[in-house]
Enzyme design. Structure first.
Site, PDB file in Angstrom:
ATOM      1  N   CYS A  74       0.867  -1.173   0.000  1.00  0.00           N
ATOM      2  CA  CYS A  74       0.000   0.000   0.000  1.00  0.00           C
ATOM      3  C   CYS A  74       0.909   1.230   0.000  1.00  0.00           C
ATOM      4  O   CYS A  74       1.705   1.408   0.936  1.00  0.00           O
ATOM      5  CB  CYS A  74      -0.854  -0.045   1.265  1.00  0.00           C
ATOM      6  SG  CYS A  74      -1.892   1.399   1.524  1.00  0.00           S
ATOM      7  N   CYS A 185      -1.003   3.576  -6.576  1.00  0.00           N
ATOM      8  CA  CYS A 185      -1.830   2.977  -5.517  1.00  0.00           C
ATOM      9  C   CYS A 185      -2.079   1.552  -5.986  1.00  0.00           C
ATOM     10  O   CYS A 185      -2.395   1.335  -7.167  1.00  0.00           O
ATOM     11  CB  CYS A 185      -3.139   3.744  -5.374  1.00  0.00           C
ATOM     12  SG  CYS A 185      -4.415   2.888  -4.410  1.00  0.00           S
TER      13      CYS A 185
HETATM   14  N1  DGL Z   1      -3.999   0.602  -1.918  1.00  0.00           N
HETATM   15  C1  DGL Z   1      -3.611   1.780  -1.217  1.00  0.00           C
HETATM   16  C2  DGL Z   1      -2.361   2.413  -1.846  1.00  0.00           C
HETATM   17  O1  DGL Z   1      -1.575   1.734  -2.493  1.00  0.00           O
HETATM   18  C3  DGL Z   1      -4.581   2.856  -0.883  1.00  0.00           C
HETATM   19  C4  DGL Z   1      -6.021   2.733  -0.940  1.00  0.00           C
HETATM   20  C5  DGL Z   1      -6.689   3.485   0.190  1.00  0.00           C
HETATM   21  O2  DGL Z   1      -6.996   4.672   0.029  1.00  0.00           O
HETATM   22  O3  DGL Z   1      -6.886   2.852   1.220  1.00  0.00           O
HETATM   23  O4  DGL Z   1      -2.136   3.589  -1.689  1.00  0.00           O
END
Ligand code: DGL
Length: 258
Positions: A74, A185
């Site tokens: 993430c 993301c």
């Molecule tokens: N998947 C997460 C990232 O790579 C973020 C998604 C969220 O806003 O929770 O930033």
């Protein structure tokens, strides 16, 4: 720590499943515990402090299950919490993510680079450093709400297309062709196909998943923790703070032909 212990991977929800897919392919002898913190998603519109508290809880959970390494799959949690987690667990392999802006800059030294990411990622000190080094032609494009499409299992609806068209419109005006779009993301990696379809053919669409998994493999090798035998049982266990349907979505995204 045992070489045959699992690797813990986590995200605010199902986006990190895209990293898990890459890890399963690139590290065939490893097995994984994935945690999607769906009950607390999204991370990307919270404060860095709130995300850090949540990331600490998830890290503790994965370590209590005997993980030999942690992958923060993430970008948002990496920006907010990687430094704190590394200070808490100095002997642990902790791999974070960052938007593939350096890769985009290396491959396309000229032309506009669009970095799509969450508001938390794009306003973090960590991203500012990256932008200072490689962002001379880059535009940061915050995408609040984009991860929610993926969390609803929507990777191709007209509403999703309209959201993205709106984001790209200023950069496609007057026949302009962006040199690259960075999916900053992990959720957005599941939108690669629809994003690709909205851009000129020459625009590169990049993400950081392979670079992250390569780094994980390097660190495991350095620490003599890389597994050399394929595990006997299942290679993936998925856990979530969410409900049955979030679990079903993660399994579906894991199995999705892409
Ligand atoms: N998947 C997460 C990232 O790579 C973020 C998604 C969220 O806003 O929770 O930033």
């Amino acid at each position: 720590m045992q070489k045959n212990a699992p690797i813990g991977i986590f995200d605010s929800g199902s986006g990190g499943i895209s990293v898990l897919r890459t890890a399963l392919r690139m590290l065939p002898d490893e097995h994984f515990i994935y945690f999607g913190d769906t009950a607390n998603a999204p991370y990307g519109t919270k404060t860095e402090e709130e995300v850090t508290v949540l990331a600490k809880q998830v890290a503790e959970k994965l370590l209590s299950l005997g993980c030999k390494a942690l992958v923060i799959a993430c970008n948002t949690a990496t920006c907010a919490a990687a430094a704190t987690l590394r200070a808490m667990y100095p002997d642990l392999i902790i791999i974070g993510m960052e938007p593939a802006l350096k890769l985009a800059h290396d491959l396309r030294p000229e032309g506009d680079i669009l970095v799509l990411a969450t508001p938390v990622s794009l306003s973090s000190a960590k991203y500012r450093l990256l932008y200072t080094a490689y962002g001379e032609h880059a535009h940061s494009v915050p995408c609040p709400g984009l991860m929610d499409f993926v969390e609803r299992g929507d990777i191709e609806s007209p509403e999703l297309k309209a959201y993205l068209e709106d984001k790209f419109a200023p950069y496609l005006a007057k026949g302009n062709t962006p040199a690259a779009v960075v999916l900053g993301c992990t959720h957005y990696v599941f939108l690669h196909k629809v994003i690709r379809s909205l851009l000129p053919e020459s625009t590169l669409v990049l993400d950081g998943n392979e670079g992250t998994v390569r780094q994980l493999g390097r660190r495991l090798t350095q620490e003599n923790l890389i597994s050399t035998h394929a595990p006997a049982g299942e290679r993936v266990k998925i856990l979530t703070s969410g409900n049955e349907s979030s679990l079903a979505l993660m399994q579906k995204l894991l199995d999705l032909p892409m």
